[in-house]
Design an enzyme around this catalytic site. Structure first.
Site, PDB file in Angstrom:
ATOM      1  N   GLN A  71       0.828  -1.215   0.000  1.00 22.13           N
ATOM      2  CA  GLN A  71       0.000   0.000   0.000  1.00 22.13           C
ATOM      3  C   GLN A  71       0.861   1.263   0.000  1.00 22.13           C
ATOM      4  O   GLN A  71       2.058   1.222   0.332  1.00 22.13           O
ATOM      5  CB  GLN A  71      -0.883   0.016   1.246  1.00 22.13           C
ATOM      6  N   HIS A  72       0.225   2.363  -0.348  1.00 23.89           N
ATOM      7  CA  HIS A  72       0.705   3.743  -0.105  1.00 23.89           C
ATOM      8  C   HIS A  72       1.845   4.251  -0.970  1.00 23.89           C
ATOM      9  O   HIS A  72       2.057   5.461  -1.041  1.00 23.89           O
ATOM     10  CB  HIS A  72       1.147   3.944   1.362  1.00 23.89           C
ATOM     11  N   ASP A 240      -2.235  -4.862  -0.431  1.00 21.28           N
ATOM     12  CA  ASP A 240      -1.905  -6.245  -0.043  1.00 21.28           C
ATOM     13  C   ASP A 240      -2.690  -6.728   1.181  1.00 21.28           C
ATOM     14  O   ASP A 240      -3.030  -7.920   1.273  1.00 21.28           O
ATOM     15  CB  ASP A 240      -0.396  -6.459   0.120  1.00 21.28           C
TER      16      ASP A 240
HETATM   17  O1  LIG Z   1       1.595   0.168   4.911  1.00 21.43           O
HETATM   18  C1  LIG Z   1       1.058  -0.913   5.059  1.00 21.43           C
HETATM   19  C2  LIG Z   1      -0.357  -1.003   5.505  1.00 21.43           C
HETATM   20  O2  LIG Z   1      -0.950   0.234   5.758  1.00 21.43           O
HETATM   21  C3  LIG Z   1       1.831  -2.159   4.801  1.00 21.43           C
HETATM   22  O3  LIG Z   1       1.163  -3.295   5.256  1.00 21.43           O
HETATM   23  C4  LIG Z   1       2.169  -2.252   3.324  1.00 21.43           C
HETATM   24  O4  LIG Z   1       0.982  -2.538   2.606  1.00 21.43           O
HETATM   25  C5  LIG Z   1       3.283  -3.241   3.036  1.00 21.43           C
HETATM   26  O5  LIG Z   1       2.937  -4.561   3.325  1.00 21.43           O
HETATM   27  P1  LIG Z   1       3.925  -5.826   3.316  1.00 21.43           P
HETATM   28  O6  LIG Z   1       4.831  -5.712   2.152  1.00 21.43           O
HETATM   29  O7  LIG Z   1       4.604  -5.849   4.630  1.00 21.43           O
HETATM   30  O8  LIG Z   1       2.979  -6.986   3.187  1.00 21.43           O
END
Ligand SMILES: O=C(CO)[C@@H](O)[C@H](O)COP(=O)(O)O
Ligand SMILES: Nc1ncnc2c1ncn2[C@@H]1O[C@H](COP(=O)(O)OP(=O)(O)O)[C@@H](O)[C@H]1O
Length: 480
Positions: A71-72, A240
């Site tokens: 995300q983000h 994700d």
């Molecule tokens: O920033 C967040 C949720 O807000 C993280 O969960 C990212 O989405 C990255 O996820 P992973 O790579 O650790 O699964």
């Protein structure tokens, strides 16, 4: 038997699964690593996706593919569709001051936090795209001036799969849009005024699709074989965590704890969350509902760091942890190795408390590492419950859930049993399930079984969290 594919383009790697659309049975899979760092050229994700797809036997025979992504992350494109600069990832904390500014400009303190929570579902922290755009406008005005469109990692990969057909073709979904800081889960609309407030103007943003709405078709030229049996639909994709909820089959009353690069604790909810404390981010999910979520920056990689420090592999780290007593005789690791997001301490560092001659052993350090990492998530679980989550069942997923020590120690720290589905790639599975929904149609995603879960129910050891709660208030910031 139509096949579908799901992609997980997460922080450390790209994973692809090919599954039977109707039953969900796994047919093939592949994976490829991502580069390290918190700033990554999106082309590296593209190359990893291509390698993972190749290892998974290609996409020529699938009916649909969806991408779940970290995300983000801020992916900026110029007017010709070229990437302006490497993407800043969710765990890049350079925009912490920008986050603070945005809250200040909205009235500061409780007023500013409440404004953002009500407007976008979440209080800005350095992870969110809006804060990264503010940082770009302030620190790289030339790059900022070239930005014609901004999108997220999964939006960009979906667009590339479609053949990169112009900026107007960018698509996203509710789940990922809700992590930008300029989209409202409550209204389902962009807040372009807030995008402008953060960045100074309004670049193009992707169209937000509904949960099972197609984003277009795979460009047959992308994989160079042109041999697809028919047009391959592109699903909307999602973030994700929303994909993991879909992959793990999370329903009402479930809380998912995911231990990947990030640690996340989230639930599927019928109503949007707006937590002015900032602990719970009120995201949207991938089914038309909501995904209140707590995220820590320090999860599986804390285990990696401890294993490196001790010169052992992850299995041995787990054995060592289980050989020490619960509470590690008072040794406590506050695991803020990457700063922290929840609590909001972007400049904090990790700290080891309670060293004595007796606790100066590899086993104590291994135990304190697992417990400290889990305590951060247990604080997240409390915050989620305070926002109304039921937590009838806690489902443990992510790379860290492969550790027997994590599975055994989690109930001691959380104070409740955890269920662990079979080891798998639940983000990629969720993306595949979304692709099947797009391919098969219907009001709900197809009913796939997750398989047999294992339950871990060791008794709670409250002393672990009591000591951690004191320790986490005593950490140093990073040296300037
Ligand atoms: O920033 C967040 C949720 O807000 C993280 O969960 C990212 O989405 C990255 O996820 P992973 O790579 O650790 O699964
Ligand atoms: N057997 C294991 N024991 C403990 N941790 C493991 C094991 N296998 C994988 N991991 C952890 O999984 C992490 C990657 O998890 P993953 O969910 O794939 O991350 P991401 O989705 O963020 O890229 C690694 O950092 C590693 O520490």
């Amino acid at each position: 038997m139509p096949l579908v594919a799901g992609v997980d383009s997460s922080t450390q790697s790209c994973k692809v699964v090919v599954r039977d659309a109707e039953t969900g049975a796994l047919v093939r899979q592949g994976r490829a690593p991502h580069p390290p760092g918190t700033e990554v050229d999106p082309h590296a994700w593209w190359e990893a996706l291509r390698a993972a797809v190749a290892e998974a036997g290609g996409l020529a025979d699938v009916a649909a593919v969806s991408v779940g992504g970290q995300q983000h992350g801020m992916v900026c494109l110029d007017a010709s569709g070229e990437v302006v600069r490497p993407a800043l990832l969710w765990n890049d904390t350079r925009s912490a001051d920008a986050a603070r500014e945005l809250v200040e400009e909205a009235g500061g303190g409780e007023t500013g936090r409440r404004f953002w929570a009500e407007a976008t579902g979440a209080v800005p922290v350095a992870s969110f795209t809006a804060t990264k755009l503010r940082w770009l406008a302030r620190h790289e005005p030339d790059n900022a001036g070239r930005v014609a469109a901004v999108c997220l990692p999964h939006d960009w990969l979906t667009w590339r799969l479609a053949g990169a057909p112009g900026l107007d073709a960018l698509r996203t979904d509710r789940g990922d849009a809700s992590g930008t800081g300029y989209w409202s889960p409550r209204t389902g609309e962009y807040r372009l005024d807030l995008l402008e407030r953060a960045f100074g103007r309004r670049p193009k943003v992707p169209v937000v699709l509904g949960p099972a709405e197609a984003a277009g078709h795979l460009d047959p030229a992308v994989f160079g074989d042109g041999a697809a049996a028919g047009p391959v639909l592109l699903g909307p994709g999602t973030g994700d965590n929303a994909a993991a909820a879909l992959g793990a089959g999370a329903g009402p009353g479930d809380v998912v704890v995911s231990i990947g690069t990030s640690g996340t604790v989230f639930a599927v909810a019928d109503t949007p969350a707006a937590d002015p404390s900032g602990a719970v981010a009120g995201f949207a999910d991938a089914t038309g509902r909501f995904l209140p979520l707590v995220c820590t920056l320090n999860a599986a990689r804390v285990l990696d760091a401890a294993a490196t420090l001790l010169g052992v592999d992850l299995d041995r780290l787990g054995e060592l942890a289980l050989s020490a007593p619960p509470g590690a005789d008072g040794l406590v690791l506050v695991p803020y190795l990457e700063g922290e997001r929840t609590p909001d301490r972007p400049h904090a560092t990790g700290t080891l408390h309670g060293l004595t001659l007796g606790t100066s052993t590899p086993a104590h350090l291994a135990r304190a590492t697992v417990e400290g990492m889990l305590c951060g998530l247990a604080d997240g679980l409390d915050a989620l419950i305070a926002q109304g989550a039921r937590a009838d069942r806690i489902i443990l997923v992510g790379g860290g859930a492969r550790s027997a020590a994590v599975r055994r120690i989690a109930p001691q720290v959380f104070g409740r049993p955890v269920v662990v589905p079979p080891p798998g790639e639940y983000v990629a599975d969720g993306a595949a399930r979304q692709a099947a929904w797009v391919a098969l149609g219907g009001d709900t995603p197809p009913a796939w079984s997750v398989g047999d879960t294992e339950e871990y129910g060791d008794e709670a050891v409250p002393a672990i969290r009591e000591r951690y709660a004191r320790a986490r208030e005593q950490v140093l910031d990073r040296a300037a």
